[in-house]
Write a protein that holds these residues in place. Structure first.
Motif, short mmCIF file in Angstrom:
data_model
loop_
_atom_site.label_atom_id
_atom_site.label_comp_id
_atom_site.label_asym_id
_atom_site.label_seq_id
_atom_site.Cartn_x
_atom_site.Cartn_y
_atom_site.Cartn_z
N UNK A 30 0.82 -1.22 0.00
CA UNK A 30 0.00 0.00 0.00
C UNK A 30 0.85 1.27 0.00
N UNK A 31 1.95 1.23 0.74
CA UNK A 31 2.84 2.40 0.91
C UNK A 31 2.06 3.63 1.37
N UNK A 32 1.05 3.39 2.19
CA UNK A 32 0.22 4.44 2.79
C UNK A 32 -0.39 5.36 1.73
N UNK A 33 -0.82 4.77 0.65
CA UNK A 33 -1.47 5.53 -0.43
C UNK A 33 -2.98 5.27 -0.49
N UNK A 34 -3.49 4.38 0.36
CA UNK A 34 -4.92 4.06 0.34
C UNK A 34 -5.77 5.32 0.46
N UNK A 35 -5.43 6.21 1.36
CA UNK A 35 -6.23 7.42 1.56
C UNK A 35 -5.82 8.55 0.61
N UNK A 36 -4.79 8.32 -0.17
CA UNK A 36 -4.30 9.36 -1.07
C UNK A 36 -4.85 9.22 -2.50
N UNK A 37 -5.29 8.01 -2.87
CA UNK A 37 -5.73 7.74 -4.24
C UNK A 37 -7.17 7.22 -4.23
N UNK A 38 -7.93 7.59 -5.23
CA UNK A 38 -9.28 7.04 -5.39
C UNK A 38 -9.15 5.57 -5.78
N UNK A 39 -10.22 4.80 -5.64
CA UNK A 39 -10.20 3.36 -5.89
C UNK A 39 -9.58 2.98 -7.23
N UNK A 40 -10.08 3.55 -8.31
CA UNK A 40 -9.58 3.16 -9.64
C UNK A 40 -8.11 3.50 -9.79
N UNK A 41 -7.68 4.62 -9.22
CA UNK A 41 -6.27 5.00 -9.30
C UNK A 41 -5.41 4.11 -8.42
N UNK A 42 -5.90 3.77 -7.24
CA UNK A 42 -5.15 2.89 -6.35
C UNK A 42 -4.94 1.53 -7.01
N UNK A 43 -6.00 0.99 -7.57
CA UNK A 43 -5.91 -0.33 -8.22
C UNK A 43 -5.00 -0.31 -9.45
N UNK A 44 -4.92 0.82 -10.12
CA UNK A 44 -4.11 0.92 -11.35
C UNK A 44 -2.65 1.28 -11.07
N UNK A 45 -2.32 1.53 -9.81
CA UNK A 45 -0.96 1.96 -9.45
C UNK A 45 -0.19 0.78 -8.86
N UNK A 46 1.00 0.54 -9.36
CA UNK A 46 1.82 -0.57 -8.86
C UNK A 46 2.39 -0.23 -7.48
N UNK A 47 2.84 -1.24 -6.78
CA UNK A 47 3.48 -1.03 -5.47
C UNK A 47 4.70 -0.12 -5.60
N UNK A 48 5.46 -0.28 -6.66
CA UNK A 48 6.64 0.58 -6.87
C UNK A 48 6.21 2.03 -7.07
N UNK A 49 5.15 2.25 -7.83
CA UNK A 49 4.64 3.62 -8.04
C UNK A 49 4.10 4.20 -6.74
N UNK A 50 3.41 3.38 -5.94
CA UNK A 50 2.90 3.85 -4.64
C UNK A 50 4.05 4.24 -3.72
N UNK A 86 -5.95 14.10 2.27
CA UNK A 86 -6.15 12.66 2.11
C UNK A 86 -7.42 12.46 1.27
N UNK A 87 -7.31 12.59 -0.05
CA UNK A 87 -8.47 12.72 -0.94
C UNK A 87 -9.52 11.62 -0.85
N UNK A 88 -9.14 10.39 -0.54
CA UNK A 88 -10.15 9.33 -0.49
C UNK A 88 -11.16 9.55 0.64
N UNK A 89 -10.78 10.27 1.68
CA UNK A 89 -11.71 10.53 2.77
C UNK A 89 -12.98 11.20 2.25
N UNK A 90 -12.81 12.17 1.38
CA UNK A 90 -13.97 12.89 0.83
C UNK A 90 -14.89 11.96 0.05
N UNK A 91 -14.33 10.94 -0.58
CA UNK A 91 -15.12 10.03 -1.40
C UNK A 91 -15.66 8.84 -0.61
N UNK A 92 -15.39 8.77 0.69
CA UNK A 92 -15.82 7.65 1.51
C UNK A 92 -17.13 7.98 2.21
#
Length: 192
Positions: A30-50, A86-92
């Protein structure tokens, strides 16, 4: 009793960040990106990119996370920053049950804990929670929120406790302000 030291997470301490986040749980993926990226972006981002996104996050002038040390070893991590940062908070949907305006930058959120497996049960998470509150207060937070798990309602694996435990937040002076799901309250502490 274990002596715990808390320091701001930063790009300069990235080796320590990596050590803290790779000691158990989902930190290494995750590299603590769960709350930083929206679902589709999180899923499309590799661990190295995170990992690289986190490294970029840690270059900000106000640290968005803290590290816990035992001796010279980084053994824990807490994410604490304003809710708009933490952008995902707004979308939760569940977070929207908070009585605070979702876009209010004076409301900070503690969203992620990681404690290395070999250091669990030593008070690391509680020390990180106390330090996160002090960090938010020192950086102008009016209110700080958490979204912990109520382990008295639902048995939870240590890995799923990255949100924190309700008992820890209540012990630190937080009060429950909403309960979107049976085991998932929203807790709040007014700082100013």
């Amino acid at each position: 009793m274990t002596e715990i030291r808390i320091e701001p997470a930063s790009d300069e301490r990235f080796t320590d960040v990596e050590h803290a986040l790779t000691g158990g749980g989902d930190g290494a993926s995750c590299w603590c990106q769960w709350w930083m990226l929206r679902n589709k972006d999180f899923d499309a981002t590799t661990a190295i990119e995170k990992r690289e996104l986190l490294r970029t996050d840690l270059r900000a002038p106000i640290p968005s996370a803290l590290l816990a040390y035992v001796g010279d070893e980084a053994v824990g991590w807490v994410k604490v920053a304003s809710r708009p940062a933490q952008p995902r908070l707004e979308a939760t949907r569940d977070i929207r049950q908070s009585p605070e305006p979702i876009d209010d930058a004076s409301v900070w959120a503690i969203t992620c804990f990681v404690v290395r497996k070999e250091h669990r049960g030593e008070g690391i998470a509680d020390a990180l929670l106390a330090a996160a509150v002090a960090h938010a207060r020192a950086n102008g937070a009016r209110v700080i929120e958490g979204y912990p798990v109520d382990t008295s309602v639902k048995t939870t694996s240590p890995n799923a406790l990255f949100h924190g435990a309700l008992s820890s937040f209540l012990g630190a002076g937080f009060t429950e302000v909403a309960r979107p799901k049976p085991a998932r309250p929203i807790v709040s502490l007014t700082l100013a």
